[in-house]
Design an enzyme around this catalytic site. Structure first.
Site, PDB file in Angstrom:
ATOM      1  N   ILE A 126      39.363 -16.145  80.330  1.00  0.00           N
ATOM      2  CA  ILE A 126      38.654 -17.432  80.337  1.00  0.00           C
ATOM      3  C   ILE A 126      38.763 -18.084  81.710  1.00  0.00           C
ATOM      4  O   ILE A 126      37.788 -18.634  82.231  1.00  0.00           O
ATOM      5  CB  ILE A 126      39.192 -18.371  79.246  1.00  0.00           C
ATOM      6  CG1 ILE A 126      39.135 -17.685  77.871  1.00  0.00           C
ATOM      7  CG2 ILE A 126      38.385 -19.669  79.223  1.00  0.00           C
ATOM      8  CD1 ILE A 126      37.763 -17.215  77.462  1.00  0.00           C
ATOM      9  N   ASP A 127      39.944 -18.020  82.316  1.00  0.00           N
ATOM     10  CA  ASP A 127      40.096 -18.540  83.679  1.00  0.00           C
ATOM     11  C   ASP A 127      39.129 -17.848  84.636  1.00  0.00           C
ATOM     12  O   ASP A 127      38.472 -18.499  85.458  1.00  0.00           O
ATOM     13  CB  ASP A 127      41.529 -18.308  84.170  1.00  0.00           C
ATOM     14  CG  ASP A 127      42.495 -19.383  83.706  1.00  0.00           C
ATOM     15  OD1 ASP A 127      42.075 -20.538  83.553  1.00  0.00           O
ATOM     16  OD2 ASP A 127      43.676 -19.061  83.493  1.00  0.00           O
ATOM     17  N   GLU A 128      39.079 -16.521  84.564  1.00  0.00           N
ATOM     18  CA  GLU A 128      38.238 -15.776  85.498  1.00  0.00           C
ATOM     19  C   GLU A 128      36.757 -16.063  85.252  1.00  0.00           C
ATOM     20  O   GLU A 128      35.976 -16.246  86.202  1.00  0.00           O
ATOM     21  CB  GLU A 128      38.544 -14.284  85.381  1.00  0.00           C
ATOM     22  CG  GLU A 128      39.957 -13.941  85.840  1.00  0.00           C
ATOM     23  CD  GLU A 128      40.338 -12.496  85.573  1.00  0.00           C
ATOM     24  OE1 GLU A 128      39.449 -11.711  85.168  1.00  0.00           O
ATOM     25  OE2 GLU A 128      41.512 -12.148  85.756  1.00  0.00           O
TER      26      GLU A 128
END
Length: 402
Positions: A175-177
């Site tokens: 999700i961060d990426e």
């Protein structure tokens, strides 16, 4: 580094993964990225294990593997934004910047007049991207959040793992990426708007929003048909056979859900009778009888080694791939041919491993990789560019502003 974004300066006030990942993407494309870190401590990701680079004497350094993956093609300066002199440095940087990326909690930067409304007064053309857990508004806006929390909240964990088992997280900060990539796309769109209008703007990106968007193909099972999506292991919810099978010496991933692919798979395995079985006549039929189909295929697949079956299926035109561990991935012939793993020189540890950008542009390729900077490596250099002389820089260092 590409020259696609030559002339674009990015001010990276990000920590951990999402904002630094965004800024790294822009840096790969040629932007001049200035990363701002806290004096003495730096980006929290520097201390995030389990892997750390070692210096020439074999001692562990502050250069964590996760930090190295998210911060190439940047220059690092250290600034204490809690101090007035530090805030002035950020304002000077923002005055000259095209883009600012940050992932502080909602309202944190407003305390220092470094929020969008404050900085657009000194630079109306600034594209200001805020990344938070839940967005700039709503009942959860003030709450912090990390990648795994949104994998859970979005429903991603609920559909990841084996049937009947417990929820599982994806093994990377997915999700961060993805948020970092969405942020980069939004920034490029905002720069295009600025080119035509002359105006910057504020971008509000939330990890929750990105996680919900990523889950759309599974959530729609509920919103369209009121069916709660379940964990399927390696199987696909809408295609079969499309899963991992056990060979004699390990596992192989077979994706043969389309009609032509299924036909080729049956012929390659010597199971032409499956093509005539009404249970498996169409993709929808095969999905409805996945257990029976998987059992029949597994009986034949287990006779082969991974290599032999892989060669057989690839020759037949069936998509099949091994299930690699990291040490096997880096030695794959295609990965090596594409030059996806390589080392770059580093100022304190000699060299560090890098993974190439997947962006392949014919006219403006990503062709240069600068190692992720050490903490504050470029502080003096950047301050001089802002007009600070050596005495002023010495004073800022003495007072721990930088």
């Amino acid at each position: 580094m590409s020259n696609s974004l030559t002339g674009i300066r990015v001010l990276d006030l990000g920590r951990i993964v999402s904002a630094p990942w965004c800024a790294q993407t822009l840096g790969d494309l040629g932007a001049d990225v200035v990363k701002v870190e806290r004096p003495g401590r730096g980006d929290d990701l520097r201390s995030y294990g389990p892997s750390f680079a070692r210096d020439a004497e074999g001692r562990l350094t502050q250069e964590s593997g996760h930090y190295l993956c998210s911060n190439r093609n940047k220059r690092s300066i250290t600034v204490d934004i809690a101090k007035g002199e530090g805030q002035e440095i950020i304002r000077r940087l923002a005055r000259e910047a095209d883009v600012l990326v940050e992932n502080y909690k909602v309202g944190d930067l407003a305390r220092y007049r470094l929020d969008y409304e404050s900085l657009k007064e000194v630079n109306p053309r600034l594209v200001y991207c805020s990344i938070t857990g839940y967005g700039q508004d709503g009942p959860y806006a003030s709450q912090p959040g990390y990648d795994a929390a949104f994998q859970g909240m979005s429903g991603m964990m609920a559909v990841t793992g084996e049937p009947g088992g417990g929820p599982q997280r994806v093994g990377v900060f997915i999700i961060d990426e993805m948020t970092g990539l969405y942020a980069a796309v939004a920034i490029l769109a905002a720069l295009r708007h600025r080119d035509t209008s002359g105006e910057g703007q504020h971008i509000d990106l939330a990890l929750l929003d990105v996680a919900v968007a990523a889950m759309a193909p599974r959530t729609i099972e509920w919103t369209l048909e009121r069916k709660v999506p379940e964990r399927l292991g390696t199987r696909s919810p809408g295609s079969a056979p499309a899963q991992v099978f056990a060979c004699a010496d390990g596992h192989i991933n077979i994706q043969a859900g389309a009609e032509a692919d299924f036909s080729r798979l049956c012929d390659a395995l010597g199971l032409p009778e499956l093509k005539a079985d009404p249970r498996f006549a169409t993709r929808k039929d095969r999905v409805g009888h996945q257990d029976e189909l998987a059992e029949l295929l597994q009986r034949r697949v287990c006779r082969y080694t991974i290599r032999d079956l892989g060669d057989l299926l690839v020759k037949a035109g069936v998509v099949a791939s091994p299930i690699y561990r990291a040490n096997e991935l880096v030695e794959d012939p295609q990965v090596m041919h594409r030059g996806l793993h390589f080392d770059v020189p580093h100022p304190t540890v000699g060299k560090v491993p890098m993974v190439a950008s997947p962006m392949r542009l014919s006219a403006t390729p990503v062709a240069r990789y600068a190692a992720p900077p050490t903490m504050g490596q470029h502080t003096t250099e950047v301050l001089r560019e802002l007009g600070y002389d050596d005495d002023q820089i010495a004073t800022l260092r003495a007072s721990a502003v930088v």
